[in-house]
Design a protein around this motif. Structure first.
Motif: not given
Length: 469
Positions: A254-262
């Protein structure tokens, strides 16, 4: 990683306060300004030398303090290696002018799929009938090379979460894999396994709901502050260290950022492999479990990448015709065909080359066909590879897709040996499997070009790689 920093630099390494310049030129002002800047530049030089020293293996000495620098998170791949610009694409899908034919489609109980021309997407819809379902899954299963991180990205826009409407996107099939799921109004990450808890029985017991994600829950309370809206276009990502063991990270870009959820951790924790294989297809699905309303989701793009490259090496196997094919005329006749065995439909099998030796003096066209209908085929295992079956008994062929062709003439000693892809593996020619469990069939065919007489004769071979043997 650690660098050495001068203790004095740590205390004083700040931008200097410069004196206010006079209205007219003043030599003393200029001298003071140069002295201040020289001191500041000396500090920068010292810091640069300290960094260069640690990169060259120099230990901290004298008035120096070790300063740890950590590069982690999504800046590294599944095996902790720094991500650099060397991804190797195993699969990619974009739907610019038509629904991507690399995906097989299943629609039951009133479900449908529609290509959206101006959105480069496929709309997968279910009607108000219970168990109305639409599935799109790649024919191919993507090759995983042990020790390399495997990255999957898939884009979509789901139906607004609705009771009894289940939606899934990920890297999975009916036995194994990892996917993002919206079941009714509940968001989850799921690790499906055919090896645990009961080998041979596919299980979704490792379903982790959004409230229990061990990373950013994307509910507005996480580090990103973002709340996930699945009805808007999303980029799902996940990466694997398999080797039968290891971690699987899942999340969104999201918005160029890799976000780790789980993160599913599997080392020093399980008594066996966490799933049977990481060689899997990309899959989208939507199902009406029990609801009187219609719903739809959009499939957009997807890709599977081997991070850190892909070593292209594998022994070649041969499917050979050892009895002469006779009576070759103007219609293509099958020389030899291969397919995946019913027990190895997830194998990674690619043609390497085709070779034909004509016996009778004639002008011939040689072709490589996908999924021709064969008359009188009789299949048996390739001697060197039980994952693949071959046929040399078929007497006729019809239809199919011609993917490779060449021409040869012979007076008894000619031949043909074109490489399918001189640069290495051509993943577009990998044998795939339909949702119904049928393997692609690859057939080497031959016909005469100008005349049916004299009728031709030949021998032939398909050489192939099996990257799962």
């Amino acid at each position: 990683m650690t660098i050495c920093v001068d203790n004095d630099i740590q205390k004083t390494f700040v931008a200097p306060a410069l004196p206010v310049p006079p209205v007219e030129y003043d030599q003393r002002y200029a001298t003071d300004l140069i002295r201040i800047l020289r001191l500041y530049f000396n500090q920068i030089d010292n810091f640069q030398n300290a960094v260069a020293g640690i990169l060259n293996g120099t230990a901290c000495e004298g008035n120096m303090t070790p300063l740890p620098i950590s590069i982690g998170g999504t800046n590294v791949d599944a095996f902790g290696r720094l991500r650099v610009s060397q991804p190797y694409t195993l699969f990619d899908s974009q739907q610019r002018y038509a629904a991507d034919n690399q995906f097989d489609t299943s629609t039951v109980n009133g479900a449908s799929t529609t290509f959206l021309t101006n959105e480069s997407a496929v709309q997968m819809s279910v009607d108000s009938t219970t168990n109305s379902e639409a599935v799109r899954q790649t024919f191919r299963s993507m090759s995983y090379q042990p020790g390399k991180g495997l990255l999957m990205l898939a884009t979509f826009a789901m139906n607004t979460p609705t009771a009894n409407i289940r939606q899934r996107v990920g890297y999975f099939n009916t036995q194994n894999g990892v996917f993002f799921q919206v079941d009714g109004t509940t968001l989850s990450m799921v690790l499906r396994s055919d090896s645990i808890p009961t080998p041979g029985t596919p299980s979704d017991v490792r379903t982790v709901t959004q409230a229990n994600w061990n990373g950013d829950k994307l509910d507005g309370t996480g580090a990103s502050g973002i709340t996930l809206d699945v009805s808007k276009t999303q980029i799902l990502w996940m990466d694997f260290e398999w080797l039968g063991v290891g971690s699987v990270r899942t999340g969104f870009v999201i918005n160029g950022q890799y976000i780790v959820c789980h993160t599913f951790d599997n080392a020093n924790d399980k008594s066996t492999t966490y799933m049977t294989t990481a060689i899997l297809p990309v899959r989208y699905e939507i199902k009406n479990l029990s609801n009187a309303t219609t719903a739809s989701m959009k499939q957009i793009c997807s890709t599977v990448i081997s991070e850190g490259g892909y070593e292209q090496y594998s022994p070649s196997h041969l499917a050979r015709r050892t009895t002469k094919l006779s009576n070759i005329q103007l219609t293509f006749k099958p020389i030899v065909s291969i397919r995946m065995a019913s027990t190895a439909l997830g194998a990674v099998v690619l043609p390497g080359r085709m070779q034909v030796l004509p016996i009778t003096s004639q002008s011939y066209e040689v072709g490589l066909f996908f999924n021709s209908t064969l008359t009188g085929a009789s299949w048996s295992a390739v001697a060197s590879d039980a994952n693949v079956e071959m046929d040399t008994s078929a007497t006729a062929m019809s239809g199919g897709t011609l993917v490779q062709t060449d021409y040869v003439s012979s007076s008894g000693s000619g031949g043909i040996q074109p490489l399918v892809d001189p640069a290495g593996y051509n993943w577009a020619l990998q044998l795939g499997t339909s949702l119904a469990g049928a393997s692609d069939v690859l057939t080497l065919g031959i016909r005469t070009v100008d005349s049916a007489t004299p009728a031709g004769d030949c021998y032939g071979t398909i050489a192939f790689w099996d990257l799962t043997q």
